[in-house]
Structures are given as structure tokens and as C-alpha cells.
Scaffold this motif. Structure first.
Motif, short mmCIF file in Angstrom:
data_model
loop_
_atom_site.label_atom_id
_atom_site.label_comp_id
_atom_site.label_asym_id
_atom_site.label_seq_id
_atom_site.Cartn_x
_atom_site.Cartn_y
_atom_site.Cartn_z
N GLY A 299 38.11 54.42 2.58
CA GLY A 299 37.82 54.00 3.95
C GLY A 299 36.76 54.85 4.63
N THR A 300 36.37 55.94 3.98
CA THR A 300 35.30 56.77 4.54
C THR A 300 33.96 56.29 4.00
N GLN A 301 32.89 56.64 4.70
CA GLN A 301 31.56 56.20 4.27
C GLN A 301 31.24 56.75 2.88
N LEU A 302 31.44 58.04 2.68
CA LEU A 302 31.15 58.65 1.39
C LEU A 302 32.07 58.08 0.30
N GLY A 303 33.38 58.00 0.61
CA GLY A 303 34.34 57.46 -0.36
C GLY A 303 34.03 56.03 -0.74
N GLY A 304 33.61 55.22 0.23
CA GLY A 304 33.25 53.83 -0.05
C GLY A 304 32.06 53.73 -0.98
N LYS A 305 31.04 54.55 -0.74
CA LYS A 305 29.86 54.56 -1.61
C LYS A 305 30.26 55.00 -3.02
N PHE A 306 31.07 56.05 -3.08
CA PHE A 306 31.51 56.55 -4.38
C PHE A 306 32.36 55.49 -5.10
N GLY A 307 33.27 54.85 -4.35
CA GLY A 307 34.14 53.84 -4.94
C GLY A 307 33.37 52.71 -5.59
N LYS A 308 32.31 52.29 -4.94
CA LYS A 308 31.48 51.21 -5.50
C LYS A 308 30.84 51.66 -6.81
N ARG A 309 30.33 52.86 -6.83
CA ARG A 309 29.70 53.37 -8.05
C ARG A 309 30.74 53.63 -9.15
N PHE A 310 31.91 54.12 -8.74
CA PHE A 310 32.99 54.35 -9.70
C PHE A 310 33.43 53.02 -10.33
N ALA A 311 33.54 51.99 -9.51
CA ALA A 311 33.89 50.66 -10.02
C ALA A 311 32.83 50.16 -10.99
N GLY A 312 31.57 50.47 -10.70
CA GLY A 312 30.49 50.09 -11.61
C GLY A 312 30.61 50.78 -12.96
N LEU A 313 31.00 52.05 -12.94
CA LEU A 313 31.22 52.77 -14.19
C LEU A 313 32.37 52.14 -14.98
N ALA A 314 33.42 51.79 -14.28
CA ALA A 314 34.56 51.15 -14.94
C ALA A 314 34.15 49.83 -15.57
N MET A 315 33.23 49.10 -14.94
CA MET A 315 32.76 47.82 -15.49
C MET A 315 31.99 48.02 -16.80
N VAL A 316 31.31 49.14 -16.93
CA VAL A 316 30.62 49.44 -18.19
C VAL A 316 31.64 49.50 -19.32
N ILE A 317 32.76 50.16 -19.06
CA ILE A 317 33.82 50.25 -20.06
C ILE A 317 34.45 48.88 -20.31
N GLU A 318 34.64 48.10 -19.25
CA GLU A 318 35.20 46.75 -19.41
C GLU A 318 34.34 45.89 -20.31
N GLN A 319 33.04 46.11 -20.30
CA GLN A 319 32.11 45.32 -21.11
C GLN A 319 31.96 45.86 -22.53
N SER A 320 32.62 46.96 -22.83
CA SER A 320 32.55 47.53 -24.17
C SER A 320 33.43 46.73 -25.13
#
Length: 160
Positions: A7-28
Motif C-alpha cells: 500500500g506504500t508507493q515504494l512497496g507498490g512499485k517493488f510489488g509490481k517488479r517482484f510479480a514480474g520476476l515471478a512471471m519469468v519463473i511461471e513461464q519456465s
């Protein structure tokens, strides 16, 4: 909950990037069952209720057998896991309990993993263990409560 990190600005930005990293693994090519077992076992070790809630619900939604989910913590004594799953679970435990082992993943476990997975899948497994441990730590520190997760609820992070 101490803080809604996402819910914080920094946490939200990080969360989006973290989710993107997780998607890389999902596509493996690492099998989905292995991914969820790894996520569940690391979360059990780290005491992360939020991640346990998420990954058991995601695994159930994907059709995983409930008995297998109930026995993850006792996988060594259970007869319902494949040799590849057992290798991944041992790898997860050793990769999560770094301070206990002092050397990380043992040569014996590495050899077992190498018998069942190719280099791309091993790369995915290494990254997955690192990611779930990071997620566990953030949620445990923030005391993110468990129980409200619904499968797919974080997909919106990738679309914003």
C-alpha cells in the motif's frame, strides 16, 4: 499487520517488479507442481502464513491433490511424491536453511536435482527458492495476515 507494504508507493512499485520476476519463473519449463511444492515448503520453514495461504490455494486451484498439500512438511516420510519432487523439496530446504547448513545446497542434493532437471529448470529452481524466501521474509517482518488470499488476485499488479 504492522504495515501494508504494497500500500506504500515504494512497496507498490517493488510489488509490481517482484510479480514480474515471478512471471519469468511461471513461464519456465519447471513443472507447476514443483513450483508450488517449493513455495509451500519454504513458506512452512519460514513460518509465512500469508505465502502458505496463497500457494496452497493456488495449488488447489490448479488441481493439486489435497493429501499431497497436507503432507509437504513430512515429505520424507510420505510415499506420494516423485523422485523429482523429492529432489526439489530437499533443494528447497537446503537453499532456505542456509545458516543451518553453512554451505547451502549439498553436493548430494545438487546431484539429485541434476538427475531430474535440465540447466534451465535448475536456474528456475534457484531463482524460485530465492524469490519465495524474499517474499516470506517481507511478509513475516510486516506480519501480513493469512486467510484472505484468492487465486489470481495479484494478476492486476502486472497490468497496471
Amino acid at each position: 499487520m504492522r504495515i501494508n507494504l504494497m500500500g506504500t508507493q515504494l512497496g507498490g512499485k517493488f510489488g509490481k517488479r517482484f510479480a514480474g520476476l515471478a512471471m519469468v519463473i511461471e513461464q519456465s519449463t519447471l513443472p507447476g507442481t514443483i513450483k508450488e511444492l517449493v513455495n509451500i515448503r519454504a513458506s512452512q520453514i519460514n513460518g509465512c502464513g500469508f505465502c502458505l495461504d496463497m500457494h496452497t490455494k493456488d495449488a488447489t486451484a490448479a488441481g493439486e491433490d489435497i493429501q499431497r498439500l497436507h503432507l509437504v512438511a513430512a515429505w520424507r516420510e510420505a510415499t506420494i511424491y516423485t523422485p523429482a519432487e523429492r529432489a526439489a523439496l530437499a533443494f528447497t530446504e537446503e537453499g532456505t536453511r542456509l545458516a543451518d547448513l553453512h554451505k547451502g545446497v549439498s553436493d548430494a542434493t545438487w546431484a539429485e536435482v541434476s538427475e531430474h532437471f535440465d540447466d534451465e529448470q535448475i536456474s528456475a529452481l534457484i531463482i524460485l527458492v530465492a524469490l519465495i524466501n524474499a517474499a516470506n521474509r517481507m511478509n513475516v517482518i510486516a506480519q501480513t495476515p493469512a486467510g484472505s488470499y484468492q487465486p489470481g488476485m495479484f494478476e492486476a499488479l502486472l497490468n497496471n
